[in-house]
Design a protein around this motif. Sequence first.
Motif, mmCIF file in Angstrom:
data_model
loop_
_atom_site.group_PDB
_atom_site.id
_atom_site.type_symbol
_atom_site.label_atom_id
_atom_site.label_comp_id
_atom_site.label_asym_id
_atom_site.label_seq_id
_atom_site.Cartn_x
_atom_site.Cartn_y
_atom_site.Cartn_z
ATOM 1 N N PRO A 77 0.807 -1.219 0.000
ATOM 2 C CA PRO A 77 0.000 0.000 0.000
ATOM 3 C C PRO A 77 0.844 1.275 0.000
ATOM 4 N N ASN A 81 -0.565 2.648 -7.082
ATOM 5 C CA ASN A 81 -0.862 1.562 -8.016
ATOM 6 C C ASN A 81 -2.073 1.953 -8.849
ATOM 7 N N ARG A 84 -5.534 0.057 -8.430
ATOM 8 C CA ARG A 84 -6.121 0.408 -7.135
ATOM 9 C C ARG A 84 -6.798 1.782 -7.234
ATOM 10 N N PHE A 104 -9.052 0.676 1.340
ATOM 11 C CA PHE A 104 -9.284 -0.740 1.022
ATOM 12 C C PHE A 104 -8.891 -1.634 2.194
ATOM 13 N N GLY A 305 -5.692 -2.740 -0.633
ATOM 14 C CA GLY A 305 -5.666 -2.398 -2.054
ATOM 15 C C GLY A 305 -4.862 -3.391 -2.870
ATOM 16 N N PRO A 307 -3.536 -5.646 -5.612
ATOM 17 C CA PRO A 307 -3.815 -5.421 -7.041
ATOM 18 C C PRO A 307 -4.665 -6.509 -7.698
ATOM 19 N N CYS A 310 -8.171 -5.647 -6.665
ATOM 20 C CA CYS A 310 -8.641 -4.401 -7.297
ATOM 21 C C CYS A 310 -8.916 -4.611 -8.788
#
Length: 442
Positions: A77, A81, A84, A104, A305, A307, A310
Amino acid sequence: MIDTYRADRHVFQPWGAQDGGARLEITDGAGCWFSDAGGTRYLDLASQLVYLNLGHRHPALIDAVHTQADRLCVVAPTFFNEVRDELAAALLDISGTGAGRVLFTNGGTEAVEHAVRMARGHTGRAKILAHYRSYHGATAAAISISGDPRRWPNEPGVPGVVHFSGPYTYRSDFDATDDATECERALRHLERTIEFEGPHTVAAVILESVVGTNGILVPPDGYLAGVRRLCDRHGIVLICDEVMSGFGRVGEWFAYQRWNVRPDLVTFAKGVTSGYVPLGGVIVAEHIVESFSATPFPGGSTYSGHPLACAVGVASVAQIAAGDLLTRARTLGATALAPGLRALQQRHPSIGDVRGAGLFWALELVTDRDTKQPLAPLLPGRGGTEAMAAVAQSLREHRVWPMIVANRIHLAPPLIVSDDEVEFALGALDHALDVADSYYRA
Ligand SMILES: Cc1ncc(COP(=O)(O)O)c(C=O)c1O
């Protein structure tokens, strides 16, 4: 002969006793159906635990996992990204929050924990007001806030939680017999609760916009707006828990949108990824974000978050929009499920109440319509009865996998369910309700 039921020897079961017996082994799924190890297919009326909004083996979600995995499986985090950020922007957009941000988490429980922490940090107050008949998650604050018997063995809970009754016209705590009176009295009760607790001590009111596990309770028109007004009057944060009711379940992105109410914080999980990769979070309105613009927010997690999650989230939002599944859920609810379930109620005396919206419905089963004597204890987790077990067994024999909670059958199929599949479910219910009727006034 293939053993379709297997007992866990290595997995510690959540919520249940460890010698709870063998469970059906699921090996395959496609669309609204899953198959057990023996190849028997079941229509998934529960969307697993009310999260499989786009069904099993959805190609776009699988592709999103593959594409993202090929590119970047993990990123902490601490880094920016793109996927995200893309999902956060999409969530702000569909939630109607506009400016704001998204925190997230790994699921719904953590979302609730963090939302409560935000409300406390923002207001400098401690108390959280929550409904009886609610579930908000399993960790310390979330289970303390839950107005559900699963809280009891976890007590003493965290300090500062106060429960109050929400609207439930069929079994009114306010002796009301119609929705308008129930709404008015429930709001008056909340107003009094806030007054007696001291408005300056209350950080947040949290509620499920449509109560899920505790009964699919759709609040009467005006209730959420009334709660919003009370919160505004006293500077209290309104948290709408959309973990179960979000992402099209009731024919809106989020259930509060049915009544044009704007919460300060929205908790989400489940349907955001159809559960393909665990994800949850909090949609945070701009004025709450501002409280933490210079003061660090005291919370987070390693995988915030993630990836892969997301990427599935972005694909899910796109698929729900592309398939116009919000309209589909509203229409199918209004034109097939509502009339189909009400027709069953005409034929089967054991149906005490039919309620719901979109693709989120409950049949409340009773042994007597006059006394409303439930077919099993009313609260989740308080033990089933032979009658409800027989109803569930009948549904399974007719290849429908239900969600049975207390004295209710909950219907929450994937949003991609077809008209024919709804007909199939109604046919199976018709048989199962014959079984329920055999216990009527017995
Ligand atoms: C309304 C609501 N909030 C929170 C939770 C907890 O979410 P999770 O099980 O993802 O932690 C649930 C789970 O069913 C829920 O229905």
